[in-house]
Design a protein around this motif. Structure first.
Motif, PDB file in Angstrom:
ATOM      1  N   PRO A   1       0.812  -1.226   0.000  1.00 20.52           N
ATOM      2  CA  PRO A   1       0.000   0.000   0.000  1.00 20.52           C
ATOM      3  C   PRO A   1       0.839   1.267   0.000  1.00 20.52           C
ATOM      4  O   PRO A   1       0.298   2.363  -0.186  1.00 20.52           O
ATOM      5  CB  PRO A   1      -0.814  -0.120   1.292  1.00 20.52           C
ATOM      6  CG  PRO A   1      -0.015  -1.036   2.168  1.00 20.52           C
ATOM      7  CD  PRO A   1       0.638  -2.012   1.235  1.00 20.52           C
ATOM      8  N   ALA A   2       2.150   1.129   0.211  1.00 19.27           N
ATOM      9  CA  ALA A   2       3.026   2.306   0.246  1.00 19.27           C
ATOM     10  C   ALA A   2       3.575   2.679  -1.129  1.00 19.27           C
ATOM     11  O   ALA A   2       4.348   3.631  -1.246  1.00 19.27           O
ATOM     12  CB  ALA A   2       4.188   2.073   1.211  1.00 19.27           C
ATOM     13  N   ILE A   3       3.187   1.953  -2.177  1.00 20.64           N
ATOM     14  CA  ILE A   3       3.670   2.284  -3.526  1.00 20.64           C
ATOM     15  C   ILE A   3       3.287   3.722  -3.874  1.00 20.64           C
ATOM     16  O   ILE A   3       2.154   4.149  -3.647  1.00 20.64           O
ATOM     17  CB  ILE A   3       3.087   1.324  -4.578  1.00 20.64           C
ATOM     18  CG1 ILE A   3       3.709  -0.075  -4.429  1.00 20.64           C
ATOM     19  CG2 ILE A   3       3.332   1.854  -5.992  1.00 20.64           C
ATOM     20  CD1 ILE A   3       3.116  -1.093  -5.373  1.00 20.64           C
ATOM     21  N   ALA A   4       4.242   4.449  -4.430  1.00 20.81           N
ATOM     22  CA  ALA A   4       3.988   5.829  -4.843  1.00 20.81           C
ATOM     23  C   ALA A   4       4.671   6.104  -6.171  1.00 20.81           C
ATOM     24  O   ALA A   4       5.747   5.568  -6.456  1.00 20.81           O
ATOM     25  CB  ALA A   4       4.507   6.808  -3.788  1.00 20.81           C
TER      26      ALA A   4
ATOM     27  N   GLY B   1       7.270   6.613   6.336  1.00 16.58           N
ATOM     28  CA  GLY B   1       6.583   6.830   7.608  1.00 16.58           C
ATOM     29  C   GLY B   1       5.078   6.932   7.498  1.00 16.58           C
ATOM     30  O   GLY B   1       4.413   6.062   6.933  1.00 16.58           O
ATOM     31  N   ASP B   2       4.552   8.020   8.052  1.00 13.85           N
ATOM     32  CA  ASP B   2       3.104   8.239   8.048  1.00 13.85           C
ATOM     33  C   ASP B   2       2.669   9.157   6.912  1.00 13.85           C
ATOM     34  O   ASP B   2       1.656   9.838   7.007  1.00 13.85           O
ATOM     35  CB  ASP B   2       2.649   8.821   9.389  1.00 13.85           C
ATOM     36  CG  ASP B   2       3.343  10.142   9.710  1.00 13.85           C
ATOM     37  OD1 ASP B   2       4.242  10.540   8.942  1.00 13.85           O
ATOM     38  OD2 ASP B   2       2.985  10.772  10.725  1.00 13.85           O
ATOM     39  N   ALA B   3       3.438   9.157   5.829  1.00 20.64           N
ATOM     40  CA  ALA B   3       3.118  10.034   4.697  1.00 20.64           C
ATOM     41  C   ALA B   3       1.744   9.736   4.128  1.00 20.64           C
ATOM     42  O   ALA B   3       1.066  10.632   3.624  1.00 20.64           O
ATOM     43  CB  ALA B   3       4.179   9.905   3.604  1.00 20.64           C
ATOM     44  N   GLY B   4       1.322   8.471   4.201  1.00 17.68           N
ATOM     45  CA  GLY B   4       0.015   8.116   3.668  1.00 17.68           C
ATOM     46  C   GLY B   4      -1.112   8.901   4.309  1.00 17.68           C
ATOM     47  O   GLY B   4      -2.036   9.358   3.631  1.00 17.68           O
ATOM     48  N   GLU B   5      -1.065   9.062   5.623  1.00 17.70           N
ATOM     49  CA  GLU B   5      -2.101   9.821   6.328  1.00 17.70           C
ATOM     50  C   GLU B   5      -2.050  11.295   5.943  1.00 17.70           C
ATOM     51  O   GLU B   5      -3.082  11.948   5.773  1.00 17.70           O
ATOM     52  CB  GLU B   5      -1.910   9.668   7.835  1.00 17.70           C
ATOM     53  CG  GLU B   5      -2.109   8.243   8.335  1.00 17.70           C
ATOM     54  CD  GLU B   5      -1.941   8.133   9.834  1.00 17.70           C
ATOM     55  OE1 GLU B   5      -1.849   9.194  10.491  1.00 17.70           O
ATOM     56  OE2 GLU B   5      -1.900   7.002  10.342  1.00 17.70           O
ATOM     57  N   LEU B   6      -0.833  11.822   5.803  1.00 15.78           N
ATOM     58  CA  LEU B   6      -0.679  13.224   5.425  1.00 15.78           C
ATOM     59  C   LEU B   6      -1.227  13.471   4.026  1.00 15.78           C
ATOM     60  O   LEU B   6      -1.917  14.468   3.775  1.00 15.78           O
ATOM     61  CB  LEU B   6       0.804  13.607   5.477  1.00 15.78           C
ATOM     62  CG  LEU B   6       1.150  15.083   5.270  1.00 15.78           C
ATOM     63  CD1 LEU B   6       0.481  15.936   6.329  1.00 15.78           C
ATOM     64  CD2 LEU B   6       2.658  15.271   5.303  1.00 15.78           C
TER      65      LEU B   6
ATOM     66  N   TYR C   1       7.446  13.120   0.414  1.00 14.06           N
ATOM     67  CA  TYR C   1       6.597  12.015   0.846  1.00 14.06           C
ATOM     68  C   TYR C   1       7.189  10.613   0.708  1.00 14.06           C
ATOM     69  O   TYR C   1       6.563   9.652   1.147  1.00 14.06           O
ATOM     70  CB  TYR C   1       5.286  12.052   0.034  1.00 14.06           C
ATOM     71  CG  TYR C   1       4.516  13.329   0.181  1.00 14.06           C
ATOM     72  CD1 TYR C   1       3.856  13.651   1.360  1.00 14.06           C
ATOM     73  CD2 TYR C   1       4.448  14.244  -0.871  1.00 14.06           C
ATOM     74  CE1 TYR C   1       3.139  14.822   1.495  1.00 14.06           C
ATOM     75  CE2 TYR C   1       3.739  15.444  -0.754  1.00 14.06           C
ATOM     76  CZ  TYR C   1       3.087  15.728   0.437  1.00 14.06           C
ATOM     77  OH  TYR C   1       2.383  16.909   0.574  1.00 14.06           O
ATOM     78  N   THR C   2       8.346  10.459   0.100  1.00 15.51           N
ATOM     79  CA  THR C   2       8.817   9.101  -0.202  1.00 15.51           C
ATOM     80  C   THR C   2      10.199   8.803   0.371  1.00 15.51           C
ATOM     81  O   THR C   2      10.955   9.700   0.743  1.00 15.51           O
ATOM     82  CB  THR C   2       8.867   8.864  -1.726  1.00 15.51           C
ATOM     83  OG1 THR C   2      10.016   9.541  -2.289  1.00 15.51           O
ATOM     84  CG2 THR C   2       7.612   9.357  -2.412  1.00 15.51           C
ATOM     85  N   ASP C   3      10.486   7.507   0.398  1.00 12.67           N
ATOM     86  CA  ASP C   3      11.839   7.043   0.741  1.00 12.67           C
ATOM     87  C   ASP C   3      12.633   7.008  -0.559  1.00 12.67           C
ATOM     88  O   ASP C   3      12.786   5.954  -1.178  1.00 12.67           O
ATOM     89  CB  ASP C   3      11.775   5.658   1.385  1.00 12.67           C
ATOM     90  CG  ASP C   3      11.241   5.708   2.797  1.00 12.67           C
ATOM     91  OD1 ASP C   3      11.512   6.704   3.501  1.00 12.67           O
ATOM     92  OD2 ASP C   3      10.562   4.749   3.206  1.00 12.67           O
ATOM     93  N   ALA C   4      13.135   8.151  -0.972  1.00 12.10           N
ATOM     94  CA  ALA C   4      13.860   8.245  -2.228  1.00 12.10           C
ATOM     95  C   ALA C   4      15.262   7.671  -2.128  1.00 12.10           C
ATOM     96  O   ALA C   4      15.863   7.298  -3.134  1.00 12.10           O
ATOM     97  CB  ALA C   4      13.934   9.703  -2.690  1.00 12.10           C
TER      98      ALA C   4
END
Length: 226
Positions: free
Chosen positions: A133-136, A159-164, A220-223
């Protein structure tokens, strides 16, 4: 004068850090277009001389630095997905890819940007990361990118970027072919002339589309793995 030189040096470090390039390509904004043009088809007789960063599955590649070769994850007549050099030296499981059109398209500002690149990128991301679900997917603004060939980053949210994102994103699409249109409309409403685009899955189906003045890759991502 010394202070100006220091500021200039810091700026160069920032730009270089934002987009690690293949070996020997620092400051060259045409690397991705060069790879698309010269490094994807390894069947030509002059491939080994024309391509500076040969495919890892070609006869020209004999090992060596990770950022000295092109690793292809997926390709079609219109698009290709490559491993980003940010993966070099990272542990197994870290993913960062780039979906790139084979045609000349500079970036988010280019009216030739292809609608189909989002679905192609998403499918390639799913093959690498499963149904995480963290795919971006992210495209950076014109003023905050290191290359002038459109590239969609395939990454994971941090992290909690999804909620943001759920709080900030105002648009949802069912079809990824709608992303560019919806993003442009949202940018116009918010008065953004240069903007980045982030796409993530919506928990109830479809996809959330977010536009940002800053780089969504960085926000928002783990680049990077380090």
């Amino acid at each position: 004068m010394a202070r100006l030189r220091a500021l200039f040096a810091a700026l160069l470090l920032f730009v270089g850090a934002s987009f690690p390039l293949p070996a020997g390509a620092a400051g060259d904004r045409t690397v991705l277009w060069n790879i698309v043009t010269n490094c994807l088809d390894a069947s030509g007789a002059d491939y080994c001389t024309a391509c500076r960063w040969p495919r890892v599955d070609s006869t020209c590649f004999h090992g060596g630095a990770c950022n000295g070769a092109t690793e292809v994850w997926a390709e079609s007549g219109d698009f290709v997905v490559l491993r980003d050099s940010k993966m070099c030296g990272c542990p197994e499981g870290f993913v960062h890819g780039l979906a790139i059109p084979r045609a000349r398209v500079t970036g988010v500002e280019d009216p030739r940007r292809p609608d189909g690149i989002w679905a192609f990128a998403w499918e390639a991301a799913r093959k690498r990361m499963g149904d995480d679900p963290a795919i971006a997917l992210a495209v950076n603004p014109q003023g905050q990118r290191g290359q002038d060939q459109l590239h969609v980053h395939l990454l994971r949210l941090h992290g909690d970027a999804g909620e943001l994102i759920a709080q900030r994103a105002k648009d949802r699409v069912r079809n990824l072919d709608q992303v560019w249109k919806v993003a442009a409309q949202r940018a116009a409403v918010e008065g953004l002339t240069d903007y980045g685009v982030l796409v993530v899955a919506h928990r109830e189906g479809g996809f959330m589309v977010l536009v940002a003045r800053e780089s969504p890759e960085k926000l928002y991502t783990d680049a990077r793995c380090r």
